[in-house]
Design a protein around this motif. Sequence first.
Motif, PDB file in Angstrom:
ATOM      1  N   SER A   1       0.828  -1.207   0.000  1.00  0.00           N
ATOM      2  CA  SER A   1       0.000   0.000   0.000  1.00  0.00           C
ATOM      3  C   SER A   1       0.862   1.258   0.000  1.00  0.00           C
ATOM      4  O   SER A   1       0.606   2.210  -0.752  1.00  0.00           O
ATOM      5  CB  SER A   1      -0.921  -0.009   1.222  1.00  0.00           C
ATOM      6  OG  SER A   1      -1.605   1.219   1.357  1.00  0.00           O
ATOM      7  N   ALA A   2       1.901   1.252   0.823  1.00  0.00           N
ATOM      8  CA  ALA A   2       2.757   2.441   0.946  1.00  0.00           C
ATOM      9  C   ALA A   2       3.408   2.798  -0.384  1.00  0.00           C
ATOM     10  O   ALA A   2       3.373   3.957  -0.820  1.00  0.00           O
ATOM     11  CB  ALA A   2       3.816   2.215   2.025  1.00  0.00           C
ATOM     12  N   TYR A   3       3.984   1.818  -1.049  1.00  0.00           N
ATOM     13  CA  TYR A   3       4.699   2.120  -2.291  1.00  0.00           C
ATOM     14  C   TYR A   3       3.751   2.303  -3.474  1.00  0.00           C
ATOM     15  O   TYR A   3       4.117   2.970  -4.457  1.00  0.00           O
ATOM     16  CB  TYR A   3       5.735   1.032  -2.568  1.00  0.00           C
ATOM     17  CG  TYR A   3       6.914   1.144  -1.621  1.00  0.00           C
ATOM     18  CD1 TYR A   3       7.746   2.264  -1.646  1.00  0.00           C
ATOM     19  CD2 TYR A   3       7.168   0.174  -0.666  1.00  0.00           C
ATOM     20  CE1 TYR A   3       8.806   2.389  -0.760  1.00  0.00           C
ATOM     21  CE2 TYR A   3       8.225   0.289   0.220  1.00  0.00           C
ATOM     22  CZ  TYR A   3       9.046   1.406   0.167  1.00  0.00           C
ATOM     23  OH  TYR A   3      10.088   1.535   1.049  1.00  0.00           O
TER      24      TYR A   3
ATOM     25  N   TRP B   1       0.952   4.009  -3.136  1.00  0.00           N
ATOM     26  CA  TRP B   1       0.622   5.427  -2.979  1.00  0.00           C
ATOM     27  C   TRP B   1       1.786   6.316  -3.405  1.00  0.00           C
ATOM     28  O   TRP B   1       1.577   7.379  -4.000  1.00  0.00           O
ATOM     29  CB  TRP B   1       0.236   5.715  -1.534  1.00  0.00           C
ATOM     30  CG  TRP B   1      -1.139   5.322  -1.162  1.00  0.00           C
ATOM     31  CD1 TRP B   1      -1.521   4.389  -0.249  1.00  0.00           C
ATOM     32  CD2 TRP B   1      -2.356   5.862  -1.696  1.00  0.00           C
ATOM     33  NE1 TRP B   1      -2.898   4.300  -0.181  1.00  0.00           N
ATOM     34  CE2 TRP B   1      -3.438   5.204  -1.059  1.00  0.00           C
ATOM     35  CE3 TRP B   1      -2.650   6.831  -2.654  1.00  0.00           C
ATOM     36  CZ2 TRP B   1      -4.770   5.482  -1.347  1.00  0.00           C
ATOM     37  CZ3 TRP B   1      -3.985   7.114  -2.950  1.00  0.00           C
ATOM     38  CH2 TRP B   1      -5.019   6.446  -2.308  1.00  0.00           C
TER      39      TRP B   1
ATOM     40  N   ASP C   1       7.147   9.384   4.874  1.00  0.00           N
ATOM     41  CA  ASP C   1       6.202   8.694   5.745  1.00  0.00           C
ATOM     42  C   ASP C   1       6.005   7.249   5.303  1.00  0.00           C
ATOM     43  O   ASP C   1       5.933   6.337   6.129  1.00  0.00           O
ATOM     44  CB  ASP C   1       4.869   9.447   5.735  1.00  0.00           C
ATOM     45  CG  ASP C   1       3.828   8.787   6.617  1.00  0.00           C
ATOM     46  OD1 ASP C   1       3.955   8.882   7.854  1.00  0.00           O
ATOM     47  OD2 ASP C   1       2.892   8.175   6.080  1.00  0.00           O
ATOM     48  N   SER C   2       5.941   7.019   3.997  1.00  0.00           N
ATOM     49  CA  SER C   2       5.813   5.654   3.477  1.00  0.00           C
ATOM     50  C   SER C   2       7.036   4.818   3.835  1.00  0.00           C
ATOM     51  O   SER C   2       6.920   3.625   4.147  1.00  0.00           O
ATOM     52  CB  SER C   2       5.616   5.686   1.959  1.00  0.00           C
ATOM     53  OG  SER C   2       4.403   6.338   1.618  1.00  0.00           O
TER      54      SER C   2
ATOM     55  N   TYR D   1       6.726   3.561   7.308  1.00  0.00           N
ATOM     56  CA  TYR D   1       5.837   2.403   7.399  1.00  0.00           C
ATOM     57  C   TYR D   1       6.560   1.120   6.988  1.00  0.00           C
ATOM     58  O   TYR D   1       6.322   0.053   7.560  1.00  0.00           O
ATOM     59  CB  TYR D   1       4.589   2.611   6.552  1.00  0.00           C
ATOM     60  CG  TYR D   1       3.507   3.384   7.259  1.00  0.00           C
ATOM     61  CD1 TYR D   1       2.804   2.811   8.317  1.00  0.00           C
ATOM     62  CD2 TYR D   1       3.189   4.691   6.900  1.00  0.00           C
ATOM     63  CE1 TYR D   1       1.815   3.511   8.982  1.00  0.00           C
ATOM     64  CE2 TYR D   1       2.198   5.399   7.561  1.00  0.00           C
ATOM     65  CZ  TYR D   1       1.515   4.810   8.607  1.00  0.00           C
ATOM     66  OH  TYR D   1       0.538   5.519   9.271  1.00  0.00           O
ATOM     67  N   HIS D   2       7.424   1.235   5.992  1.00  0.00           N
ATOM     68  CA  HIS D   2       8.208   0.065   5.586  1.00  0.00           C
ATOM     69  C   HIS D   2       9.071  -0.426   6.741  1.00  0.00           C
ATOM     70  O   HIS D   2       9.097  -1.624   7.049  1.00  0.00           O
ATOM     71  CB  HIS D   2       9.072   0.419   4.379  1.00  0.00           C
ATOM     72  CG  HIS D   2       9.787  -0.747   3.794  1.00  0.00           C
ATOM     73  ND1 HIS D   2      10.493  -0.670   2.622  1.00  0.00           N
ATOM     74  CD2 HIS D   2       9.929  -2.030   4.222  1.00  0.00           C
ATOM     75  CE1 HIS D   2      11.015  -1.847   2.346  1.00  0.00           C
ATOM     76  NE2 HIS D   2      10.698  -2.691   3.307  1.00  0.00           N
TER      77      HIS D   2
ATOM     78  N   SER E   1      -3.286   1.962   9.812  1.00  0.00           N
ATOM     79  CA  SER E   1      -2.134   2.344   8.990  1.00  0.00           C
ATOM     80  C   SER E   1      -2.523   2.481   7.526  1.00  0.00           C
ATOM     81  O   SER E   1      -2.095   3.427   6.837  1.00  0.00           O
ATOM     82  CB  SER E   1      -1.008   1.320   9.137  1.00  0.00           C
ATOM     83  OG  SER E   1      -0.511   1.285  10.456  1.00  0.00           O
TER      84      SER E   1
ATOM     85  N   GLN F   1      -2.392   6.092   5.481  1.00  0.00           N
ATOM     86  CA  GLN F   1      -1.667   6.263   4.225  1.00  0.00           C
ATOM     87  C   GLN F   1      -2.567   6.862   3.145  1.00  0.00           C
ATOM     88  O   GLN F   1      -2.153   7.754   2.390  1.00  0.00           O
ATOM     89  CB  GLN F   1      -1.128   4.911   3.746  1.00  0.00           C
ATOM     90  CG  GLN F   1       0.014   4.362   4.554  1.00  0.00           C
ATOM     91  CD  GLN F   1       0.432   2.984   4.058  1.00  0.00           C
ATOM     92  OE1 GLN F   1       0.040   2.549   2.971  1.00  0.00           O
ATOM     93  NE2 GLN F   1       1.224   2.294   4.860  1.00  0.00           N
TER      94      GLN F   1
ATOM     95  N   ASN G   1      -1.787  10.612   1.402  1.00  0.00           N
ATOM     96  CA  ASN G   1      -1.472  10.707  -0.026  1.00  0.00           C
ATOM     97  C   ASN G   1      -2.607  11.338  -0.831  1.00  0.00           C
ATOM     98  O   ASN G   1      -2.347  12.074  -1.792  1.00  0.00           O
ATOM     99  CB  ASN G   1      -1.130   9.326  -0.573  1.00  0.00           C
ATOM    100  CG  ASN G   1       0.228   8.835  -0.123  1.00  0.00           C
ATOM    101  OD1 ASN G   1       1.249   9.169  -0.716  1.00  0.00           O
ATOM    102  ND2 ASN G   1       0.259   8.059   0.939  1.00  0.00           N
TER     103      ASN G   1
END
Length: 377
Positions: A23-25, A27, A66-67, A70-71, A245, A249, A253
């Motif tokens: 999800s993080a990457y 976004w 921020d992403s 989270y990683h 989380s 995110q 974003n």
Amino acid sequence: MSGELAPLGKLTDNNRGPIVIISAYSWVFVTLIIAIIRFGLAIHQKLGFNLDDLTFSLATLLAIADSACYHVSVNAGLGRHLSDLSPDHLDLYYKMMFTGQYLGIAAMACAKTSAVLLSDGIVPQEPRRYYAMLSIIGTWALFSVLAVSFQCQLPHPWVFVPSKCSSHGDLQYPIIIGNLLTDTLLAVWIIPTIWKLLMDLRKRVIVMVLFGTRLIVSFAAIGQIISVAQNLHSPDQTWAQFGPSLWTQAVINLSVICATLPRTNRFLASLQSGRATIRLTQFELDTSHNASQAPTPEEPPLKLAPSLDNQLSTSVSSGQKKKKRSIEDWKMYMAMESSQDDETSTSSLFNQGGVVLRHDLTQQVEIVRKKPVTVRR
């Protein structure tokens, strides 16, 4: 096999953290694409690098950072059960989540500020409303930073265990609600001014819709509140923070993305570049004024584009023939021209068998105000 990269994480029944990484990457990818589109259009429109571009760039970089947090949080234990983590991993998890909260607040504050600066650059606002909006955003950001800093006891405020924190984690609610309200306000505050602009209804609606897309962030914040309420008081926080989380995110974003959506519209970009001018009359800003008041001789007239609804004609001559063009001919050719670039000349539209020597067009406009006002700081 040699040459293959190790996976970022392995999804199991006891580890759902890799979904957070995906999800993080995802976004990050979407946000970067939007940023490239924004600055690509700016280069094409020959727009300078303004303050709204600077704040948007900061928001993008902070969202990416921020992403990354989270990683690292996933590697440290986010998405796994608390009992499966070592003390070192748990300490790193708390610190990364704590840092990510600061970065997320800063990214959203910069995105909101960029939206205000962009809207003021396109449709200038009254100074009082303009600075009031910036003050509201600054107040929310300051409160959010302080709430995160002191929601748990010193000297280790990053150790977020709601049952042991003095606030029990409840300070997350005003942070999210404040974010929701400011985004809702940003989506609607410009509508009254846009409605009074001297442009056709279709363009006004487009502008309002583009700025109104910020309501998407508010809807995502509602999902964030629900997820936080469902998981806030769980004793297994590393496992329970999976849902919040993902929603956080999305909110961060989307806040950055919606700050630049109006700039993807060519018409709005032309307004910001100064190639098209929006002029407001004081009559429109103050409906109680008497529109019949005539201007004094030294005051300039209000310049408007010729209307296609009036009866007019123009002579078009060439070396071979001379034709009389009616208003219907003009409507047809202007409709053809609207699909081309705004700066393309119409001087060759009647070039059939010769060269256009000259065509003159005169439009008389009745003055509705003693002094037309260009609202621009």
